[in-house]
Design a protein around this motif. Structure first.
Motif, short mmCIF file in Angstrom:
data_model
loop_
_atom_site.label_atom_id
_atom_site.label_comp_id
_atom_site.label_asym_id
_atom_site.label_seq_id
_atom_site.Cartn_x
_atom_site.Cartn_y
_atom_site.Cartn_z
N LYS A 5 5.49 -11.26 -5.04
CA LYS A 5 6.03 -12.00 -3.63
C LYS A 5 4.90 -10.74 -2.63
N LEU A 6 4.60 -9.53 -3.00
CA LEU A 6 3.75 -8.61 -1.92
C LEU A 6 2.48 -8.80 -1.98
N VAL A 7 1.96 -9.27 -0.62
CA VAL A 7 0.68 -9.56 -0.95
C VAL A 7 0.16 -8.51 0.35
N ILE A 8 -0.90 -7.61 0.16
CA ILE A 8 -1.59 -6.97 1.20
C ILE A 8 -2.57 -7.15 1.58
N VAL A 9 -2.82 -7.19 3.30
CA VAL A 9 -3.85 -7.93 4.08
C VAL A 9 -4.43 -7.11 5.19
N GLU A 62 6.85 -15.45 0.02
CA GLU A 62 5.62 -13.62 -0.23
C GLU A 62 5.85 -13.26 0.75
N ILE A 63 5.45 -11.44 0.71
CA ILE A 63 5.76 -10.23 1.97
C ILE A 63 4.48 -10.49 1.77
N VAL A 64 3.43 -10.05 3.11
CA VAL A 64 3.06 -9.83 3.71
C VAL A 64 2.90 -7.95 4.64
N VAL A 65 1.62 -7.61 3.51
CA VAL A 65 1.71 -6.44 4.23
C VAL A 65 1.01 -6.23 5.45
N LEU A 66 0.78 -5.41 6.47
CA LEU A 66 -0.66 -5.90 7.08
C LEU A 66 -1.20 -4.22 7.37
N MET A 67 -2.52 -3.88 6.59
CA MET A 67 -3.21 -2.48 6.44
C MET A 67 -4.35 -2.80 7.39
N ALA A 93 2.58 -0.61 -6.39
CA ALA A 93 3.52 -1.61 -5.32
C ALA A 93 3.91 -2.27 -6.29
N ALA A 94 3.21 -2.89 -8.03
CA ALA A 94 3.67 -4.03 -8.39
C ALA A 94 5.71 -3.41 -8.78
N LEU A 95 5.12 -1.91 -9.60
CA LEU A 95 6.50 -1.62 -9.98
C LEU A 95 7.43 -1.05 -9.31
N LEU A 96 7.19 -0.80 -7.81
CA LEU A 96 7.99 -0.40 -6.89
C LEU A 96 9.22 -2.33 -6.39
N GLU A 97 8.08 -3.25 -6.47
CA GLU A 97 8.63 -4.60 -6.25
C GLU A 97 9.74 -4.79 -7.73
N LYS A 98 9.60 -4.53 -9.13
CA LYS A 98 9.64 -4.58 -9.84
C LYS A 98 11.00 -3.92 -9.66
N TYR A 99 11.53 -2.62 -9.21
CA TYR A 99 12.18 -1.74 -9.50
C TYR A 99 13.76 -0.70 -7.83
N ILE A 128 5.82 1.37 3.57
CA ILE A 128 6.01 0.05 4.10
C ILE A 128 6.73 -0.88 3.36
N CYS A 129 6.02 -1.61 2.07
CA CYS A 129 6.20 -2.02 1.35
C CYS A 129 7.41 -2.80 0.87
N ALA A 130 7.99 -0.38 0.68
CA ALA A 130 9.99 -0.91 0.58
C ALA A 130 10.40 -0.99 1.32
N SER A 131 9.94 -0.91 2.53
CA SER A 131 10.66 -1.17 3.98
C SER A 131 10.95 -2.79 4.08
N LYS A 132 10.04 -3.26 3.48
CA LYS A 132 10.03 -5.45 3.70
C LYS A 132 10.08 -5.60 2.31
N LEU A 133 10.72 -4.70 1.64
CA LEU A 133 11.47 -5.73 0.62
C LEU A 133 12.56 -5.13 0.03
#
Length: 307
Positions: A120-124, A136-141, A159-165, A184-189
């Protein structure tokens, strides 16, 4: 034809081995400039045969350089190197040769595009337009010169493992946060709260800016050093990410469990594959069990739970 950028780190000679170890994480082909031993051995014996320019070199410092194509986003490599030097307390000067200083701040941005790190995570990048797909979950950087754009393998794996666990409602800790990307990814997840810390004040400043950009108000960022036993970090975290470097993860292995709940998850990254077994062994000796792992281009990331 690619334009090559030289990334050069210079510090006191005593840091040469540690500098070389960090720089080799970016590329295995190193150029080392160390004049202390050569001149010491030859001066006074073959002094007349030594080039005068060599004799005038500073014998107290050494330099290590890597050369990477500009298209591979040298800013990410610079951020990675400087963050690792900060973590290891190496007072090195890092410079980029082959691109003008006035162009450096923006020249790499054209190569930094949206990156999908998991399901789901997309770093933009902040300056890119992106239409998010379904789920999709967008993270602006805007990483500035802090490490963590998502282009480096260590960040993507983490980030991929964070999304999984990560589970919705988790309390998350990000040790060595760099740009703040993982918190930030964790927050949006769906994390309930996130604490991101780094020993580099510049990284903390950048992370705070990215938290504001993403409106992730449940992310707190501060200068803090887990190894110093700071009281800023309380404990009881459900999930912790440590995307740092093998040496520091090994050093903090005996203490990291104090901050994580009994059924919590520890995700470690920033580890070259040659040091994966050593790092996992140190964590195992401290009561952790490896339950999942990922490898990419010579990098290792692992997921551990308390045994």
């Amino acid at each position: 034809m690619d334009k090559w950028i030289q990334i050069k780190a210079t510090a006191d000679c005593k840091y040469l081995d540690d500098m070389s170890a960090v720089m080799s994480m970016v590329d295995n082909s190193l150029m080392i400039e160390d004049y202390s031993d050569v001149v010491k051995e030859l001066d006074g014996v073959y002094g007349d045969l030594i080039d005068e320019e060599l004799l005038q070199k500073d014998r107290t410092v050494s330099s290590v350089s890597v050369f990477i194509p500009e298209i591979k986003n040298p800013a990410e490599s610079v951020g990675f190197i400087t963050s690792r030097f900060e973590t290891l307390s190496i007072p090195a000067q890092v410079e980029c040769i082959g691109v003008s200083e006035e162009d450096w701040a923006d020249s790499w941005k054209k190569y930094y595009k949206p990156i999908k790190t998991g399901e789901k995570l997309v770093i933009v990048p902040l300056w890119e337009k992106y239409e998010a797909g379904e789920d999709e979950i967008v993270v602006l950087m805007d990483p500035g010169m802090a490490f963590g754009t998502g282009t480096h393998e260590t960040t993507r794996l983490c980030a991929a493992l964070l999304e999984k666990y990560l589970k919705r409602g988790d309390k998350m800790l990000d040790v060595g946060c760099g740009s703040g990307i993982l918190a930030i990814c964790a927050s949006k997840l769906g994390a309930a709260s996130c604490f991101a810390c780094d020993i580099d004040p510049n990284a903390v400043r950048v992370a705070k800016e990215n938290v504001e950009i993403n409106k992730t108000e449940n992310v707190t960022v501060a200068v803090s050093d887990l190894l110093a036993g700071t009281d800023r970090i309380d404990g009881g975290y459900d999930i912790c990410c440590a995307n740092i470097v093998a040496d520091v993860i090994i050093r903090m292995a005996p203490a990291i469990g104090d901050y994580i709940s009994d059924d919590g998850v520890l995700i470690v990254s920033g580890i070259i594959t040659e040091r994966a077994d050593e790092t996992v062994s140190a964590l195992s000796d401290s009561g952790w069990k490896l339950v999942d792992e990922r490898r990419e281009n010579g990098w290792f990331a692992g997921v551990l739970k308390k045994a």
